[in-house]
Motif scaffolding. Structure first.
Motif, PDB file in Angstrom:
ATOM      1  N   GLY A   1       0.817  -1.211   0.000  1.00 58.81           N
ATOM      2  CA  GLY A   1       0.000   0.000   0.000  1.00 58.81           C
ATOM      3  C   GLY A   1       0.848   1.257   0.000  1.00 58.81           C
ATOM      4  N   LEU A   2       1.837   1.309   0.870  1.00 58.37           N
ATOM      5  CA  LEU A   2       2.695   2.490   0.935  1.00 58.37           C
ATOM      6  C   LEU A   2       3.522   2.614  -0.343  1.00 58.37           C
ATOM      7  N   GLY A   3       4.028   1.463  -0.855  1.00 54.39           N
ATOM      8  CA  GLY A   3       4.832   1.477  -2.079  1.00 54.39           C
ATOM      9  C   GLY A   3       4.044   1.935  -3.292  1.00 54.39           C
ATOM     10  N   SER A   4       2.726   1.761  -3.248  1.00 53.86           N
ATOM     11  CA  SER A   4       1.846   2.143  -4.359  1.00 53.86           C
ATOM     12  C   SER A   4       1.319   3.557  -4.212  1.00 53.86           C
TER      13      SER A   4
ATOM     14  N   ALA B   1       7.779   7.593  -7.925  1.00 53.51           N
ATOM     15  CA  ALA B   1       8.386   6.295  -8.212  1.00 53.51           C
ATOM     16  C   ALA B   1       8.814   5.708  -6.878  1.00 53.51           C
ATOM     17  N   THR B   2       9.019   4.394  -6.852  1.00 53.91           N
ATOM     18  CA  THR B   2       9.394   3.718  -5.600  1.00 53.91           C
ATOM     19  C   THR B   2      10.670   2.915  -5.784  1.00 53.91           C
ATOM     20  N   LEU B   3      11.634   3.158  -4.920  1.00 47.62           N
ATOM     21  CA  LEU B   3      12.866   2.370  -4.900  1.00 47.62           C
ATOM     22  C   LEU B   3      12.764   1.390  -3.737  1.00 47.62           C
TER      23      LEU B   3
ATOM     24  N   PRO C   1      13.770 -12.571  -3.986  1.00 44.21           N
ATOM     25  CA  PRO C   1      12.405 -13.059  -4.218  1.00 44.21           C
ATOM     26  C   PRO C   1      11.332 -12.259  -3.473  1.00 44.21           C
ATOM     27  N   THR C   2      11.579 -11.947  -2.199  1.00 48.65           N
ATOM     28  CA  THR C   2      10.588 -11.163  -1.448  1.00 48.65           C
ATOM     29  C   THR C   2      10.443  -9.775  -2.048  1.00 48.65           C
TER      30      THR C   2
ATOM     31  N   ALA D   1       7.420  -5.796  -5.272  1.00 53.27           N
ATOM     32  CA  ALA D   1       7.443  -4.931  -6.463  1.00 53.27           C
ATOM     33  C   ALA D   1       6.323  -5.298  -7.426  1.00 53.27           C
ATOM     34  N   ASP D   2       6.133  -6.581  -7.659  1.00 51.59           N
ATOM     35  CA  ASP D   2       5.077  -7.030  -8.583  1.00 51.59           C
ATOM     36  C   ASP D   2       3.709  -6.565  -8.090  1.00 51.59           C
ATOM     37  N   ALA D   3       3.493  -6.691  -6.784  1.00 49.27           N
ATOM     38  CA  ALA D   3       2.199  -6.289  -6.220  1.00 49.27           C
ATOM     39  C   ALA D   3       1.994  -4.781  -6.350  1.00 49.27           C
TER      40      ALA D   3
END
Lengths: 387, 107
Positions: free
Chosen positions: A70-73, A79-81, A88-89, A94-96
């Motif tokens: 949620g925060l990353g989106s 943009a998000t780094l 893998p995690t 990132a995919d989500a």
């Protein structure tokens, strides 16, 4: 009303942003120090670094991921780094984020640099720097106010809160909802004593039952610890301030939600499925409560206080409101909106129009004190202990 | 009974107490109050004589409220009168009781 706009940053998917910073998102406590080192070298970025991220199971793990995604989106991030420990995690997060927001995302992990934290920082500063430069080309343009999603919180309330600043926030909530925008309140235990009143305003029977159940569930959890929520509640200070019953106290608190129908009970950190007024089942502790709203996508917060409360959301500019004249005067560079005129006779409707104008102004770029002073944070709520 | 009814001119300090909803039978003092006060109820101002000192943030009755009758604030019942309450009297924990029972699961 329908033509009301603010100057915002349209996004590839979802609501527009009211800010446009690079988000450095540390997704594991193991790399939080690295995330801080990276952010120090990219002035102007948002830094959100969880202290957790491993040894979590079940609901606790799912909710931690929900908050990270949620925060990353978040719409206010250009943009998000992602800074992570294992690849893998990090890729899964990132995919989500991309699935939810189509946001430009870069990923760097300890796996990529043979566990070298200094190298992780160096690579991230370069990648993050390029992202920050790229997103700076975006410009504000007129965006419908219906794209706003506002979280409303209260903290350190006093006798002025229930009669002035919370009803004021509620009047603005009504205006926002009538424009097609979205509003959320949380702090489930503050509905205690007023939950049947809220339930009556639910859009349908499922929502109505959900409101009552959310309060009952929290009551049961509290009772299991041996604490009686209704003992000494309202407490001594409340009673001295004029509150006579838990119903009165809670009605004063939920006044900040306004009067429009409640569309859903949101799980903590969950985005609403439609516009309008929603309630989120969450803690009363403001740092966690606000992170729940931000993770759900709220771009801006209204935060009412009595005597004062310095805390603001980091991702969502937070307009601090008080009707306590002494507090407003003493905290002139920490309280954003003075509501004490309500106690002097200014019409509630006029003041609500002014606060709505301040919301639009803030959305369009005027900074809040919390942003100027960086008096803000995001706080990850836990739903269990680490293993 | 109200001594006068007049529209609110919106001037500074034009009211001493407010109601939160049209059906409220109590008003909240905006400052420590005594004697004759002006109550803003919606767009109207009415005058009322207090029979007790009312501290800021505290409530007083806008009309007589009989024992067992609901105290209305925010348009909702916030408790019931435990004794007969007179117009202008202080309404608080000494003469109202909450209707909220104990949460389920606690005896």
């Amino acid at each position: 009303m329908n033509a009301m706009t603010f100057l915002g940053f349209p996004r590839a998917k979802g609501r527009a942003g009211i800010r446009n910073a690079l988000l450095v998102l540390g997704i594991n406590g193991l790399v939080a120090p690295s995330a801080r080192r990276i952010a120090r070298n990219l002035p102007g970025c948002y830094l959100v670094a969880t202290p957790y991220g491993r040894g979590q199971l079940g609901l606790d793990k799912d909710m931690h991921t929900a908050q990270l995604v949620g925060l990353g989106s978040h719409p206010n991030a250009g943009a998000t780094l992602i800074v992570g420990a294992d690849r893998p995690t990090a890729e899964s997060v990132a995919d989500a984020i991309v699935a939810r927001s189509d946001k430009e995302v870069a990923v760097l992990t300890l796996d990529d640099v043979h566990e070298d934290a200094l190298l992780l920082a160096e690579r991230s500063i370069r990648v993050g720097g390029a992202l920050a430069r790229s997103i700076s080309a975006r410009r504000r343009c007129p965006v419908s106010v219906s794209e706003l999603f506002v979280g409303i919180e209260c903290g350190h309330s006093d006798a002025t809160s229930g009669i002035a600043s919370n009803p004021l926030a509620g009047a603005v909530a009504d205006r926002l909802v009538d424009c097609g925008a979205s509003v959320v309140i949380g702090e489930t235990l503050e509905w205690l004593g007023a939950e049947h009143v809220l339930a009556r305003r639910a859009a349908d029977a499922t929502v109505s039952a959900g409101i009552v159940e959310a309060v009952e569930q929290r009551e049961r959890s509290v009772a299991a610890t041996g604490v009686d929520l209704l003992y000494n509640n309202p407490g001594y200070e409340n009673v001295r301030g004029g509150l006579s019953s838990i119903e009165e106290k809670s009605l004063g608190a939920v006044a900040k939600a306004g009067s429009r129908p409640i569309r859903s009970v949101l799980r903590f950190a969950a985005p609403p499925a439609c516009s309008g007024l929603h309630v989120m089942d969450g803690p009363g502790f403001s740092p966690e409560s606000l992170t729940g709203f931000a993770a759900a996508g709220a771009q801006l917060m209204l935060f009412t206080t009595g005597a004062g409360n310095s805390f603001c959301s980091l991702l969502a500019p937070t307009i601090k409101i008080s009707a306590n004249r002494a507090a407003v005067q003493a905290l002139i560079d920490q309280i954003d909106f003075d509501a004490s005129a309500l106690l002097d006779g200014e019409g509630p409707s006029e003041l609500a129009d002014r606060l709505l104008a301040r919301v639009v102004d803030t959305a369009s770029g005027t900074l809040t004190w919390g942003e100027v002073l960086a008096e803000s944070d995001e706080c990850f709520a836990r739903f269990g202990g680490s293993f | 009974m109200p001594a006068s009814d007049q529209p609110d001119g919106g001037s500074k300090s034009s009211r001493d107490a407010i109601t939160l909803a049209p059906t409220d039978n109590v008003a909240v003092a905006l400052r420590d109050l005594d004697g004759e006060v002006r109550v803003a109820a919606g767009t109207q101002i009415r005058s009322l004589r207090l029979i007790s000192l009312i501290p800021m943030g505290h409530k007083f009755a806008l009309c007589a409220i009989g024992c067992g009758k609901p105290i209305m604030k925010y348009g909702e019942c916030i408790g019931v009168a435990t004794v007969d309450i007179e117009q202008g009297e202080h309404v608080h924990v000494h003469n109202i009781k909450s209707m909220r029972g104990k949460p389920r699961g606690l005896g």
